[in-house]
Every structure is written in structure tokens, then in C-alpha cells.
Design a protein around this motif. Sequence first.
Motif, PDB file in Angstrom:
ATOM      1  N   ASP A 213      32.359  70.149 -23.149  1.00  0.00           N
ATOM      2  CA  ASP A 213      32.951  71.474 -22.986  1.00  0.00           C
ATOM      3  C   ASP A 213      33.943  71.574 -21.833  1.00  0.00           C
ATOM      4  OD1 ASP A 213      31.158  71.380 -20.906  1.00  0.00           O
ATOM      5  OD2 ASP A 213      30.002  73.136 -21.508  1.00  0.00           O
ATOM      6  N   CYS A 214      34.436  70.439 -21.313  1.00  0.00           N
ATOM      7  CA  CYS A 214      35.643  70.496 -20.488  1.00  0.00           C
ATOM      8  C   CYS A 214      36.797  70.820 -21.440  1.00  0.00           C
ATOM      9  CB  CYS A 214      35.899  69.164 -19.791  1.00  0.00           C
ATOM     10  SG  CYS A 214      34.682  68.722 -18.533  1.00  0.00           S
ATOM     11  N   HIS A 232      29.693  72.486 -28.447  1.00  0.00           N
ATOM     12  CA  HIS A 232      28.382  73.067 -28.203  1.00  0.00           C
ATOM     13  C   HIS A 232      27.507  72.888 -29.439  1.00  0.00           C
ATOM     14  CE1 HIS A 232      30.419  75.805 -25.034  1.00  0.00           C
ATOM     15  NE2 HIS A 232      29.795  74.823 -24.437  1.00  0.00           N
ATOM     16  N   PRO A 233      26.197  72.757 -29.268  1.00  0.00           N
ATOM     17  CA  PRO A 233      25.315  72.544 -30.421  1.00  0.00           C
ATOM     18  C   PRO A 233      25.334  73.675 -31.442  1.00  0.00           C
ATOM     19  CG  PRO A 233      24.174  72.075 -28.361  1.00  0.00           C
ATOM     20  CD  PRO A 233      25.466  72.728 -27.999  1.00  0.00           C
ATOM     21  N   SER A 234      25.739  74.877 -31.026  1.00  0.00           N
ATOM     22  CA  SER A 234      25.736  76.027 -31.933  1.00  0.00           C
ATOM     23  C   SER A 234      26.965  76.062 -32.833  1.00  0.00           C
ATOM     24  CB  SER A 234      25.668  77.327 -31.132  1.00  0.00           C
ATOM     25  OG  SER A 234      26.744  77.397 -30.192  1.00  0.00           O
ATOM     26  N   ALA A 263      22.952  71.460 -23.482  1.00  0.00           N
ATOM     27  CA  ALA A 263      23.800  72.534 -24.006  1.00  0.00           C
ATOM     28  C   ALA A 263      25.154  72.046 -24.509  1.00  0.00           C
ATOM     29  CB  ALA A 263      24.008  73.600 -22.926  1.00  0.00           C
ATOM     30  N   VAL A 264      25.397  70.740 -24.491  1.00  0.00           N
ATOM     31  CA  VAL A 264      26.624  70.186 -25.082  1.00  0.00           C
ATOM     32  C   VAL A 264      26.226  69.118 -26.091  1.00  0.00           C
ATOM     33  CG1 VAL A 264      28.161  70.689 -23.163  1.00  0.00           C
ATOM     34  CG2 VAL A 264      26.856  68.552 -23.151  1.00  0.00           C
ATOM     35  N   SER A 265      27.081  68.927 -27.083  1.00  0.00           N
ATOM     36  CA  SER A 265      26.727  68.010 -28.172  1.00  0.00           C
ATOM     37  C   SER A 265      27.532  66.720 -28.169  1.00  0.00           C
ATOM     38  CB  SER A 265      26.911  68.720 -29.521  1.00  0.00           C
ATOM     39  OG  SER A 265      28.219  69.257 -29.636  1.00  0.00           O
TER      40      SER A 265
END
Length: 359
Positions: A213-214, A232-234, A263-265
Motif C-alpha cells: 500500500d505504498c 489490501h486483502p479486502s 493488512a496488506v496482501s
Amino acid sequence: MSAAVTAPTSPVFLSPQSPVFSPTAAAKTSPSSPRLLLTPELTCQARRHYRSVSDHETSLKRKRPPRLDVGAAVTTAAAWNAAEAVEETPRAEDIAVDEDGYSVYCKRGKRGPMEDRYFALVDPKGAHIQGLFGVLDGHGGAKAAEYAAMNLDRNIKEGLEQCYGEEGWMERGIRVGYLRTDEEFLKQGVRGGTCCVTALISNDEVAVSNAGDCRAVVSRHGAAEPLTSDHHPSVENELKRIEALGGYVDCCNGVWRIQGTLAVSRGIGDRYLKQWVTAEPETKTLHIKPELEFLILASDGLWDKVTNQEAVDMVRPWCVGLENPKTLSACKKLAELSAERGCLDDISIIIVHLQRFVP
């Protein structure tokens, strides 16, 4: 992402004219100062900067496996072998670098030791690389971000040489660099991981890549244009990929996490979650036309509190139409804005003045 605050130390810089790291200069540097490492093979035209600010480091499911223990943030400096003895090292408060064509500013958050890192390589006469920049946002300690800062650019360069002449050679070479860095780091047997965003400038083109998520945002005549997607996983495609591999995504205190943990994938490292966390980057390539003014690479410490357009609007008066752009001041203003809005995380920002890389 860290622990107690110590007194800030003064950043140490090499002058823009310094082609290599000087052992003599290093001997005069305070032991508490952050390290600036330059590789000796670089020429006067290729100046490479590394900054090490601290070595401390949902969907519903039928039957969920237990959460994995990915470890707490490491607060001491350790050798790559996690079993070795560790020793506490000094922490730095802020890092500032101002060079022709780009600036860097890293501000430590209020959660403890700095886990962000960055790298910058400039070689105006380079065969395949005129500029290569990266922001690394570590989690579970700083080791993965530190390793990526020291090795990702080298692996990207080797990947480009390996893929040169093939269709889409820039994207393929960058992919090789990310995956090779991930593979090498996992062999260290160290916990933790890092999100990455990089920008490669080659022959009037810029290729921006990320894993995590950078984020990278470019100003196109003052309009903010995101060049990366936050992993993100969502996010639907990430969620489907994780579930297809037998993982699950759960909402914990309002944050969606893989196996209730991360919280990051995407990212480098995270060996305990490697089955679901891929280092595969997404890359977008643009021709550097006159309307592309500057590029902002930053960790989520900025983007969680500042929108893409707000960032561009704040930077533009410091960069566009000026003979000597004040990109470092713009970096600091962005970091201050995020902190004023309540950011507790590390904030790392690189602003690249794209037109400086066009003949």
C-alpha cells in the motif's frame, strides 16, 4: 510501528558531488547519526543514496484456521540470522535529502523505531536506468525494508539486463527484481515484511511499480493521477486470490487482514504468510511528456491522511515554474500535514521532478 522515543539525531549527508562513500568522512560521523551507504562501484554520474534510520526494528468463513504468529515488531538490531545476539542501536528522528531532480523526507512516527526505508539511484548517462527510486514501508520490524533498500535496485538492474530486447522488457525486468529480492530475503529466515513502491526512469519513460500500500501519484498539469493500486486483502481481486489459495480475510477492529493478521496482501517477506502474500508487483509505464510535472512516491503514512489531489496541490507551488524547485520543502509540508491530521505511522516521501530527466 515501534516503541519509545529518544532524542533526535542530526542527519548526515554526502554532498551531491561525492561519487562514493568516504571512509574518512564516515570516521567523523557521530555513532548516533543515521547511516548513509554508497556503493563503491558507482561513478561520478551515478549517485546512489541509502538511508538506514534504525536497525530496531472479510469475508465469512465456515472453519477458520488459527491465526499465525508473525511476531511483534523487533526493537533491537539483529544480524540477518534471527538466532544471533542483538544489540540496541540509536534511532533517528527525521531524514532529509535534497538533490537535483529529487528530494526525500522521512519522518519517524510515534509508535516507536522507524521501519521505513528508501533508496535513490541517479545516472543521467545510464544505459537502462537514468533514475531509480524506492520507498519501503516495513512491518514486524525493519529488516525486510532494510534488505530491500540495499538490494532491490540491484536486482531490478540485473532483471532489466536479463530481459532487455524482449517485449515489455522494463515491466519484466522489474518483476524479476521484486521476486528475486523476496526470494533472497526469505532465505535469511527473518520475520517481518515490507511494502514497496518504485519508479524507474529509462529513455524518456517512467515505470512505476508497487507491492503493498505504498503509492505513486503523478501530477498531470496539476491533476493528480494515481499510478498504483493499494493491495489490501479486502480488494476484490486480492480477496479472490487469497481465498483460492486456501486463506481467509477477516475484519479486525475495522481493518481487513489476511488470516486475521496482516493488512496488506502483497509485499516482500512475510514468510509465515507467504502462501498468500505475493511479491508480484503491478507496473504502469508512461512516456514522460511535458504535462507530467512531478511524481510523488510515499508510504501509507502520507496517504492515510492526505488525498492524492491534496498532495499534488500542496507540492505544485514548490515545484512547477521554478528554476530551482524546492521539492524538499514540499516533502516536509506533506509530512507535517499528515502528522497534524493525526498520523502516528512513519511517513516517507520522495518527490521526483520528472522534467529534469528529459534531455
